[in-house]
Design a protein around this motif. Sequence first.
Motif, short mmCIF file in Angstrom:
data_model
loop_
_atom_site.label_atom_id
_atom_site.label_comp_id
_atom_site.label_asym_id
_atom_site.label_seq_id
_atom_site.Cartn_x
_atom_site.Cartn_y
_atom_site.Cartn_z
N LEU A 142 1.21 -1.60 0.02
CA LEU A 142 -0.02 -0.23 -0.13
C LEU A 142 1.09 1.35 -0.27
O LEU A 142 1.70 1.17 0.77
N HIS A 143 0.90 2.09 -0.78
CA HIS A 143 1.44 3.68 -0.99
C HIS A 143 0.34 4.74 -0.47
O HIS A 143 -0.95 4.64 -1.37
N THR A 144 0.23 5.83 -0.16
CA THR A 144 -0.46 6.67 0.40
C THR A 144 0.76 8.27 0.80
O THR A 144 1.52 7.68 1.90
N ARG A 145 -0.43 8.97 0.80
CA ARG A 145 -0.19 10.07 1.03
C ARG A 145 -1.35 11.20 1.41
O ARG A 145 -1.98 11.46 0.27
N ARG A 146 -1.89 11.92 2.79
CA ARG A 146 -2.46 12.30 2.89
C ARG A 146 -2.48 13.04 2.27
O ARG A 146 -1.60 14.56 1.92
N ALA A 147 -3.60 14.42 1.97
CA ALA A 147 -3.30 15.27 1.42
C ALA A 147 -3.20 17.00 2.17
O ALA A 147 -3.66 16.64 3.37
N GLY A 148 -2.55 17.65 2.42
CA GLY A 148 -1.96 18.55 2.46
C GLY A 148 -1.17 18.20 3.58
O GLY A 148 -0.37 19.24 4.34
N THR A 149 -0.08 16.91 3.17
CA THR A 149 0.83 16.90 3.71
C THR A 149 2.04 16.57 2.92
O THR A 149 1.13 15.90 1.81
N SER A 150 3.27 17.00 2.69
CA SER A 150 4.03 15.90 1.61
C SER A 150 4.89 14.71 1.98
O SER A 150 5.57 14.79 0.74
N GLU A 151 4.55 14.25 2.73
CA GLU A 151 5.27 12.52 3.09
C GLU A 151 4.21 11.60 2.42
O GLU A 151 3.63 11.70 3.67
N GLY A 152 5.27 10.94 2.67
CA GLY A 152 3.90 10.04 2.17
C GLY A 152 4.59 8.29 2.59
O GLY A 152 5.73 8.31 3.43
N THR A 153 3.80 7.46 2.86
CA THR A 153 4.08 5.80 4.02
C THR A 153 4.51 4.97 2.52
O THR A 153 2.61 5.02 2.37
N ALA A 154 5.00 4.18 2.96
CA ALA A 154 4.60 2.51 2.12
C ALA A 154 4.66 1.63 2.94
O ALA A 154 4.97 1.83 4.70
#
Length: 638
Positions: A142-154
Motif C-alpha cells: 500500500l502507498h499513500t499520501r494524505r492531502a495537505g502533507t508532503s510525505e508519503g508512506t508505504a
Amino acid sequence: MVSSVETLEFQAETRQLLRLVIHSIYSNKDIFLRELISNASDALDKLRLESLTDSSLESDTADLHISLEVDDDARTLTVRDNGIGMTRDDLVELIGTIAKSGTAGLLEKIKESKDAATAENLIGQFGVGFYSAFMVADKVTLHTRRAGTSEGTAWESDGEGTYDIRSVDGLPVGTSVTLHLKPADSEDGLADYLSPAKIRQVVKQYSDFIRWPIRMAAERTDAEGATTVEADTLNSMKALWARSRSEVTQDEYNEFYQQISHDWLPPAETIHMRAEGTFEYEALLFIPAQAPIDLFSRESSRGVQLYVKRVFIMDDCEALMPDYLRFVKGVVDAHDLSLNVSRELLQHDRQIHGVRRRLVKKVLGAVKDMQSKDAERYAKVWDQFGRALKEGLLEDTDNTEALLDLVSAASTHDPEKTTTLRQYVERMKDGQDTIYYLTGETRAMVENSPHMEAFTAKGYEVLILTDPVDEVWVDRVPAYDGRPLRSIAKGQVDLDESADNGEDADAEKARREEDFAALLSWLSTTLSEQVKQVRLSSRLTTSAACIVGDAHDVTPTLEKMYRAMGQELPTVKRILELNPTHPLVTALRTAHEADAGDPALPEIAELVYGSALLAEGGDLSDPARFTRLLTNRLTSAL
C-alpha cells in the motif's frame, strides 16, 4: 528519498483474527474487490468534504476517481484512488492494529462457532474488510499520501504476523493498494482476478452504483489495426435512489427495474422514498406487473437488495421485506450500517425493523392508492399478487386492517367483477351485520353449492373465496370494519324468517322439529359413523340435504390441504341438514312413520348423505357402494 524500513508485529489477537479472515471466514472471495473499492470511495468522499472546509489541502477535486490496474507479468492488481490519503499514524492505527474493545470475546465466539457461515456472521460485527485482500493475495503493498502533507508512506505485509512500513517521497495524494495475486485455483475458489472480464463482472455486481467512476485501461484496435489504450468506466454510477424523484424519468426507472429484476415488462408501480433522521436511508422499490413463475415455490427468493452507501451488500435481504411481499423488487441503501453487516445481525437490528415497517406501509399504501385511483391497474396487480398479499393476514397482525382494505374477491353480486370488502359493506342489506362468505375449490362449485340457496333466495350477497389461503385467513380474521366474517357452511343460519313470512318463525320451527323428531333421531343413529348430528335446515330451498360444520370446525378443503402436506388430523364429523319442504325428505318421513324397520330405509339414508357430500365437492369413502345403492334404487323405481 526512501527511509529505512521498520518492521512491526500485529497484536496477538489481531494475528488470530487476520488468520480467520484469510483462511476460513469469507466463502465468497469476490468481495475483496468490493471492500477495497468501498474504502477508495470513502477516501474520495472525505477529500471532497474536507476540501470544502479546509483550503490548505490544495487538492484537485476536478476528477476524483478510482482506477483498477492489471499487470499480467507481475501478477498484480492495483486499486488506486486520488482521495484523502493517510499519514503514517493513520496506517498504524487503521490497518496495523485491528484490535478494538471486545476483540477477545469476539474471537472466542468465532472459535466456538460450528460452521463457516456462523463465523462469517460473527466477523461481520467487526469490520475488517481490508484484510479480505489476503484471501486472494500472497502479499499486499500500500502507498499513500494524505492531502495537505508532503510525505508519503508505504506499507507491506504477507498477512502472516508482521508488516513493514516506511516513509516515501514523491507520492501523489491518495492511496494505491497493490495485490500480489495467488494463482487462480478453482478448487480453492480463486478466480482469475487478472481477467478484465472477471473484474468487470465483480464491479458490476457489487459496485455499479458507487458515485465515483471506476476506471480500467482497455485496448482498442482501429480499422487499420493500430492499437490504442483507453480508460473504460466500469460502473454506471446511476444510483437513481440517491436522486430526487423529479430528476428521474419513468424510462430510467423502468430501465433500472428491468436490470435488477431481469423482467422484460415495465413495473406496475414505482416507489421512491428517502428517510432522514437517526437512521438515514433511501429506497427504490417496484411492484412488478406480472408475478414470477416461482412466486409460490419454496425456493422463491425475495427481491430487495441491500446497499450501504451505494456499496452492494446482499441480494434478497429477508430483514427488509416480509415473505408475503417477496414479489417486491428494488434497493434499500442504508447510510449507517457496516459493510460487513450479516443477515443474522440484520434480523435483530432495531433500526432495520423500523425501516421494514415503513417499507411495508409504503408498499401497501401504493396498492391502496392504485385501488382508489386506477381500478383497472389495481385489478391486474391483485390478480397477480392477491394470493401472496392474503398470506400477510396470517403473519402481519400490525397491518391486518390495511391488508383487509386491499382484499378483492368474487361474489354473488356480479358474476363478471370482483368486489372489495368495503364495497361489500356499502351494499349490505338493512339490518345485516355479518359479512357472509363460502370457500371452495372453484367458483362454479361454490355458486352451485346447496349452502347458497337461502342466501340467493333472500338477496344476501356472499363472497366466493377459492384461493387455498382463503381457507386459513378467514379463520384468523374475526371481523372487518366491525362486521364479523362468517362462513355460510358453518353453524346455524337465521335470515330473519319471521320478517319474510309474517308469522311466528319460532312456533313454526318448533312444530317442524316435533314432526321430524323421530326421523332425525333415527337418521342420527343410522348415520352415526358419518355425522355427529342430523337436523332440519333453514339454509336450503331446493336441495334435499346439505352437510355443514360447527362454527369452529376445520373445513373439508382445509383438511385435505393439511393431509396433502403430511399432517394427519383427527376425523371431524359434521352435521347433516335436511330441507323439511323437499319431497324426498317428506317422503322419507312418511316411510319411516309407516315402517321404521323397512330394510330399504338405511340405504336411502346413505344415499341422502352421499348426495349431500358430493354436492359440496366432497369425497365418498366407498364410491362403489354408493353407485350400487343408487343403481338399485333407480331400478326399483322403474
